[in-house]
Design a protein around this motif. Structure first.
Motif, PDB file in Angstrom:
ATOM      1  N   GLU A   1      79.918   7.373 -54.794  1.00 55.96           N
ATOM      2  CA  GLU A   1      79.189   8.544 -54.956  1.00 55.96           C
ATOM      3  C   GLU A   1      79.678   9.640 -54.679  1.00 55.96           C
ATOM      4  O   GLU A   1      79.838   9.760 -53.532  1.00 55.96           O
TER       5      GLU A   1
ATOM      6  N   ASP B   1      79.859  14.557 -55.206  1.00 53.98           N
ATOM      7  CA  ASP B   1      79.541  15.385 -55.520  1.00 53.98           C
ATOM      8  C   ASP B   1      80.677  16.009 -56.148  1.00 53.98           C
ATOM      9  O   ASP B   1      81.596  15.959 -56.380  1.00 53.98           O
ATOM     10  N   ARG B   2      80.563  16.475 -57.042  1.00 55.76           N
ATOM     11  CA  ARG B   2      80.901  17.482 -58.500  1.00 55.76           C
ATOM     12  C   ARG B   2      82.222  18.780 -57.710  1.00 55.76           C
ATOM     13  O   ARG B   2      81.399  18.908 -56.683  1.00 55.76           O
TER      14      ARG B   2
ATOM     15  N   THR C   1      84.397  17.731 -54.968  1.00 51.15           N
ATOM     16  CA  THR C   1      84.822  16.230 -54.243  1.00 51.15           C
ATOM     17  C   THR C   1      86.864  17.082 -54.135  1.00 51.15           C
ATOM     18  O   THR C   1      87.390  16.923 -55.652  1.00 51.15           O
TER      19      THR C   1
END
Length: 128
Positions: A48, A50-51, A53
Motif C-alpha cells: 500500500e 500513498d498517492r 509516492t
C-alpha cells in the motif's frame, strides 16, 4: 540388505511417491499443444502506498509510482490459480492479491486457469 537392493528400494519408493503425488493432483497440466508454460521468477504482494509516492528509477530519474510490489515467500507446491495479465511478465491471481512474476511469458490472460508449480526457489506457470 546390500547396496544394490537399497538403491532399488529407494528408487521404487520415489516412483511410488511420484505416482501418489501425480494421482492426487488429478487435474495437473500435461504438456501439449494447447498448454503454454512460462518460468516463474517469484511471487509478489502489493504494498500500500500513498498517492504521489515517488521512486528513483534508472539512473537519476525520479518517477511517480502507481503500484509497488514486494517479494513474498511461497511454500513449495502445485497451485491451481485464476490469473490475469497486468503487465509484461506479471500475472495477478484472483481473490488473494498475490502476483506471479514470470520470465519470457507472452500469454495474454484474463481470469484464465493456470497451474503454478513452485519448488520454493523456481517454478513454472502452465496455462490451459
Amino acid at each position: 540388505m546390500d547396496i544394490l537392493h537399497r538403491r532399488s528400494a529407494r528408487r521404487a519408493g520415489r516412483i511410488a511417491l511420484l505416482a501418489m503425488v501425480t494421482s492426487q493432483l488429478g487435474a495437473a497440466p500435461l504438456a501439449g499443444s494447447d498448454a503454454t508454460t512460462c518460468p516463474i521468477e517469484g511471487f509478489l504482494q502489493e504494498v500500500e502506498i500513498d498517492r504521489g509516492t515517488m521512486a528513483l528509477v534508472g539512473y537519476g530519474q525520479l518517477q511517480e509510482v502507481d503500484q509497488l510490489f514486494a517479494p513474498m515467500r511461497q511454500r513449495a507446491g502445485v497451485y491451481q490459480v485464476q490469473v490475469t495479465r497486468r503487465a509484461d511478465n506479471l500475472y495477478e491471481t484472483r481473490d488473494d492479491g498475490v502476483f506471479i512474476r514470470t520470465r519470457y511469458c507472452y500469454q495474454y490472460s484474463h481470469g484464465q486457469t493456470a497451474f503454478a508449480d513452485w519448488n520454493g526457489y523456481a517454478g513454472s506457470l502452465t496455462f490451459r
